[in-house]
Enzyme design. Structure first.
Site, short mmCIF file in Angstrom:
data_model
loop_
_atom_site.label_atom_id
_atom_site.label_comp_id
_atom_site.label_asym_id
_atom_site.label_seq_id
_atom_site.Cartn_x
_atom_site.Cartn_y
_atom_site.Cartn_z
N HIS A 86 0.86 -1.19 0.00
CA HIS A 86 0.00 0.00 0.00
C HIS A 86 0.90 1.23 0.00
CE1 HIS A 86 -3.79 -2.07 0.60
NE2 HIS A 86 -3.22 -2.81 1.53
N CYS A 108 -2.13 -2.98 -2.96
CA CYS A 108 -2.84 -2.60 -4.19
C CYS A 108 -1.89 -2.21 -5.32
CB CYS A 108 -3.79 -1.44 -3.90
SG CYS A 108 -2.95 0.07 -3.34
N ASP A 461 -1.21 -20.56 -47.09
CA ASP A 461 -2.30 -21.47 -46.68
C ASP A 461 -2.98 -20.93 -45.42
OD1 ASP A 461 -4.03 -23.58 -46.67
OD2 ASP A 461 -2.57 -25.08 -46.00
#
Length: 602
Positions: A86, A108, A461
């Site tokens: 934090h 966070c 292809d």
């Protein structure tokens, strides 16, 4: 040994119990760091710091740096350490940085365990300065002499860990700095670390060290489009969740922001385009009043101030598919692989050249191993081409790692794609994929083909059966250029079942004339496959009938899931004259524009 003090010093501790802060909340305590624990002494009692949040203030910036460096050194091998923190205080019942109301909520913001510890200078500590000076911190532990970059040398930062697999490789650690000694080719550099060790590193694992190199930030999502951004932010569901991504307008960036603070209470995602001033150097802004010298400074400001946004940027949301990318070969100049280093596991399928199996290289790296059936291809020509194909490295191309050519049968060792071929992926999820997800699939393929086009490489292809999907749902083009080495005459006969007539333009089935523009035609058919969720083109017609229909101007119908504008992109791929068809660069931009919008104005 664990009881031997590493550091011991009087620091300032903030009280953990009181809600409101005052000078009485801050006490001087003796802290001791050992190899097993961090403790402090409270009235002669030893207190062990365990799971609670602890705020500690050092008497000087130098002291703080020493403590952080030593703590980092002791925890760097602890797998239980969560590399998030934090960045702001817990105050008045919530974390100021992210708004979470649980004091033990996980961090966070991502934290670099191995980066530097520099920060803005701390304010002076109240009290007797002479006393603080008397408590000088112990000298830093001895460190190995570190190499510094000389003038003009390029310094890079590692974005991912890389374990050197050969003696001439150099191991990378995320966040650490390296000096580039030589750019051997586009995919491999020779570098030196801070201890003076030298070796080869993959170029896509590092980024230039500059003030605003965005790739080093967790909130930067380079390969996320608008619809994917909304999906990721809604899935996270956190107020102020945000990311920065590349917008459809080349060279510009968009901030995507999730909020529940709407008038009707319905969560929404807003998109804000980052704008630049016209000066030199340019400055960046979301709102004209708040201008910054770099995008990282802009983001840092808006983490603390909404300043016109619907919310401040509270919670960085990263791209979960941003794992370490594949390297162009397992090491520099290593394209021949010893078959004894391969472990064969379950069979994945049977391709045009032989059986494909899941395997491992050196018992640790998952790979796909293609066995080339003897007589199925022109081997000598292919082996020379394989060296070129290995250097084609892109997020939307299946990576060729190497080949085993010293025995028969030959093996091709490629990146393993967990979700299998795109055609089966579409059919198995029929009705479950949204229109934007289908368009995102087309965008992935267009970017891979754009890279081939820019390198003068022709697929020959291209079809949904020759694209693969990985565990992060990234779609990649596979088997590019392989059809040139087929020795099966039936494959090349336009009357036979194997020839991809339904994906081929008139100049191919009439004159066997291949180019990037013939790949563009095939891409239009692939888009049709995607928006019909895996239907067979011209499903009720034989090959010879398709040749006649296409020659007479007939084209595939518009799928129900495709808008008129998306169908117009397909039609641009199916122009009769090759020089009238769009390039893959133009196509990828058109699809990107469909996936984007211009963002919100402030």
């Amino acid at each position: 040994m664990s009881l031997t003090p590493i550091l011991e010093e009087t620091l300032i501790k903030r009280s953990q119990q009181k809600k409101r802060t005052s000078p009485l909340n801050y006490k001087e305590r003796v802290f001791v760091l050992t190899k097993s624990k961090l403790t402090y002494y409270e009235l002669r009692a030893e207190v062990v710091h365990d799971s609670t949040t602890l705020y500690i203030f050092a008497p000087s910036n130098e002291s703080r740096s020493i403590w952080v460096q030593n703590i980092k050194e002791e925890i760097k091998h602890n797998v239980q350490i969560a590399a998030k923190f934090h960045p702001q205080f817990w105050q008045e019942g919530e974390w100021l940085c992210c708004g979470q109301v649980d004091k033990l909520a996980p961090g966070c913001e991502g934290y670099n365990l191995f980066g530097d510890v520099s920060r803005k200078p701390l304010p002076p500590v109240p009290g007797d300065e002479s006393a603080s000076a008397a408590r000088r911190p112990p000298p830093p532990p001895p460190q190995e002499a570190q190499e510094e970059a000389g003038p003009g040398q390029e310094v890079v930062i590692a974005l991912y860990d890389f374990e050197g697999l050969e003696p001439h490789d150099l191991t990378l650690k995320t966040g650490e700095e390296y000096v580039i000694l030589e750019k051997c080719d586009v995919n491999w550099y020779k570098a030196r670390n801070t201890h003076g060790d030298e070796g080869y590193i993959p170029s896509n694992y590092v980024t230039e060290k500059e003030s605003d190199s965005l790739e080093q930030f967790v909130w930067f999502c380079k390969n996320v489009n608008r619809s994917k951004a909304e999906e990721l932010l809604r899935k996270e569901g956190k107020e102020g969740g945000f990311m920065v991504r590349v917008s459809s307008n080349t060279g510009t960036y968009t901030v995507s922001l999730y909020t529940k603070n709407t008038g009707d209470g319905v969560a929404t995602v807003r998109h804000y385009q980052i704008k630049e001033t016209h000066g030199s150097p340019p400055q960046f802004f979301l709102a004209e009043k708040y201008v910054f010298g770099s995008i990282s400074e802009l983001i840092e400001y808006h983490k603390h101030n909404a300043a016109g946004l619907v919310s401040r940027l509270r919670h960085a949301v990263g791209d979960q598919s941003r794992g370490a990318p594949p390297t162009a070969g397992f090491s520099y100049d290593k394209w021949e692989i010893n078959p004894s280093e391969l472990t064969f596991m379950k069979e994945l399928g049977c391709g045009q050249f032989g059986v494909v199996r899941l395997g491992k290289w050196r018992a640790q790296h998952k790979v796909a191993i293609k066995t080339v059936r003897e007589g199925a291809m022109s081997e000598d020509d292919f082996i020379e081409e394989a060296k070129i194909m290995m250097n084609l490295s892109h997020r939307n191309l299946v990576q060729l790692y190497g080949v085993c050519t010293q025995q028969r049968p030959i093996y091709l060792v490629t990146e393993f794609m967990e979700m299998g071929c795109l055609l089966n992926y579409l059919r198995q999820r029929r009705g479950a994929l949204g229109a934007l997800e289908l368009l995102g699939i087309c965008h992935d393929v267009s970017l891979g083909m754009q890279h081939l086009e820019q390198n003068g490489f022709i697929h020959r292809d291209l079809a949904a059966r020759n694209c693969l999907v990985n565990s992060s749902l990234v779609v990649k083009v596979s088997d590019f250029g392989m059809t040139r080495y087929v020795l099966d005459d039936q494959y090349w006969s336009s009357s036979g079942a194997k020839f991809p007539v339904k994906w081929s333009p008139p100049e191919v089935f009439n004159f066997c004339k291949y180019s990037s523009k013939s790949d563009v035609w095939s891409f239009g058919v692939l888009m049709w496959e995607v928006f019909t969720e895996g239907k067979m083109p011209y499903e009720h017609n034989q090959n010879h009938e398709v040749v006649m229909m296409v020659t007479q101007g007939h084209r595939l119908y518009r799928p129900k899931r495709a808008s008129a504008h998306i169908y117009s992109i397909m039609q641009m791929c199916w122009m009769e004259r090759a020089d009238e068809r769009a390039s893959f660069t133009e196509i990828s931009h058109m699809i990107s524009d469909e996936l984007e919008d211009d963002g919100h104005e402030l």
